[in-house]
Design an enzyme around this catalytic site. Sequence first.
Site, PDB file in Angstrom:
ATOM      1  CG  ASP A 164       6.339   1.151   4.476  1.00  0.00           C
ATOM      2  OD1 ASP A 164       5.259   0.919   5.070  1.00  0.00           O
ATOM      3  OD2 ASP A 164       6.406   1.449   3.264  1.00  0.00           O
ATOM      4  CG  HIS A 165       3.828  -1.262  11.002  1.00  0.00           C
ATOM      5  ND1 HIS A 165       4.095  -2.615  10.908  1.00  0.00           N
ATOM      6  CD2 HIS A 165       3.407  -1.056  12.279  1.00  0.00           C
ATOM      7  CE1 HIS A 165       3.826  -3.201  12.059  1.00  0.00           C
ATOM      8  NE2 HIS A 165       3.410  -2.271  12.915  1.00  0.00           N
ATOM      9  NE  ARG A 166       3.161   1.371   2.901  1.00  0.00           N
ATOM     10  CZ  ARG A 166       3.371   2.160   1.856  1.00  0.00           C
ATOM     11  NH1 ARG A 166       2.354   2.457   1.060  1.00  0.00           N
ATOM     12  NH2 ARG A 166       4.564   2.663   1.601  1.00  0.00           N
TER      13      ARG A 166
END
Length: 435
Positions: free
Chosen positions: A409-411
């Site tokens: 999850d790039h967040r």
Amino acid sequence: MTEKVVVPDIGDIRDVEVIEILIQPGEEIDAEQLLITLESDKAVIEVPAPFAGTVRKVALKVGDRVSQGTSILEMDIRGPDESSIADGQKAEAEPEPEPGKEPMLEVARRAGLDPLIKSMDTPATTVSPVHEVLSSPSGTGVHAGPSVRRFARELGADLSHVRGTGRKGRIVKEDVKRFVKKVLTGPGTGLFDLQALSLQPEIDFSRFGEIELRNLSRIRKVSADRLHRSWLGIPHVTQHGDADITAFEALRKKWNSKSAGPHLTLLPFVMKAVVAVLQRFPDFNASLGPGGGELIVKKYYHIGFAVDTPDGLVVPVSRNVDGKKIRELAGELAEISARARVKKLRPSEMQGGTFTISSLGGIGGTAFTPIINNPEVAILGVSRARLQGVYEGDALCPRMILPLSLSYDHRVIDGAAAARFIVFLADILARPEAL
Ligand code: CAO
């Protein structure tokens, strides 16, 4: 005056089924009002009234088969002063067609559909253009009668998104109501409304060849929803990497040949290695808080592993993997996956995971992009290990190389952290003593 209305010229089609009767005895009808709908293998044909009046008797029922000239109904025609013919436009120059014998395209033309007819540039005797013309408001390939189409138009519902539950997938009024209700009561109607995005256009694939309808299993429906939510809601990136597992494979073979315990596959080794990496990089063993403003880092290591079952994908969870020995894990994986395949898992056995591994290594393939098992923040995909030539100095040596694919999850996780994760994992998998 009482007139008999018959099936008009419908081209070469004969013995076609009546699928809808839209009028009833005693009903006052206008010229052009649709009377019946016919359906052949190739077309849906709607037959309008050639004149206005009162229906005396209906000669057909749904399911009857008709051809040109078959009697549809008897009706008392309204007098000319009451504009019995469509729009009162009795052609002065044109001879009036015999009732019930008017070519269908002519009817469509008089109904104001000229532009569509012309654009199709099709001979006036064929039926398919009529089908196209009369069904065009909601797209071709949609099976619905005129009253349903009218109803859908009034509500602004696009029939190509409505699933028909009538005969042969035909859309009935109830289907339109259900669709509208679903859209109105669903979770928002914005661009990322999952329900709206999941809707498949209604296409009659049987027009192109033989088909078979199969119901999706409950497991597949549930996992489809979860996967779709994750795919749409999480910005996924996948980092690929290779691990040299030559030494691990030698050890695994040795252990398997020497012990009568549970058979060791690669997966328990990978699970143990993953836990060691999660201990080093705790952000991967976490979930985003509900508001998205905080990270919930877990101090326990419950590892989910995807199991391929005849009914679809399930993800049981092995708890506290950090405290388990390889053999114990191997026995547990075999036992749980066997139960998963006969639908004997308890719901609690599929909850509480902190990180998931999806291993397709037993099947094959070189790499894939696994979908994160929300609310986790990363997932490891394992593909099939294969013997490859690797240079060690100047020497080309045979090494067993395991392809790894880490989706994150790039967040929550940056690309650099993901690269460090996979490099560290590869390093552990290259050195059995590291475990
Ligand atoms: N490379 C080479 N060989 C591998 C391997 C890999 N990465 N992974 C497994 N193998 C070998 C095993 O060692 C075993 O061979 P041996 O008997 O010689 O040891 C053989 O392949 C079969 O293994 P397996 O798949 O039955 O067992 P596993 O412990 O590796 O995996 C399980 C168990 C339940 C994860 C697996 O059976 C399974 O269901 N995988 C599918 C998961 C899936 O569907 N993922 C996709 C999710 S997204 O749709």
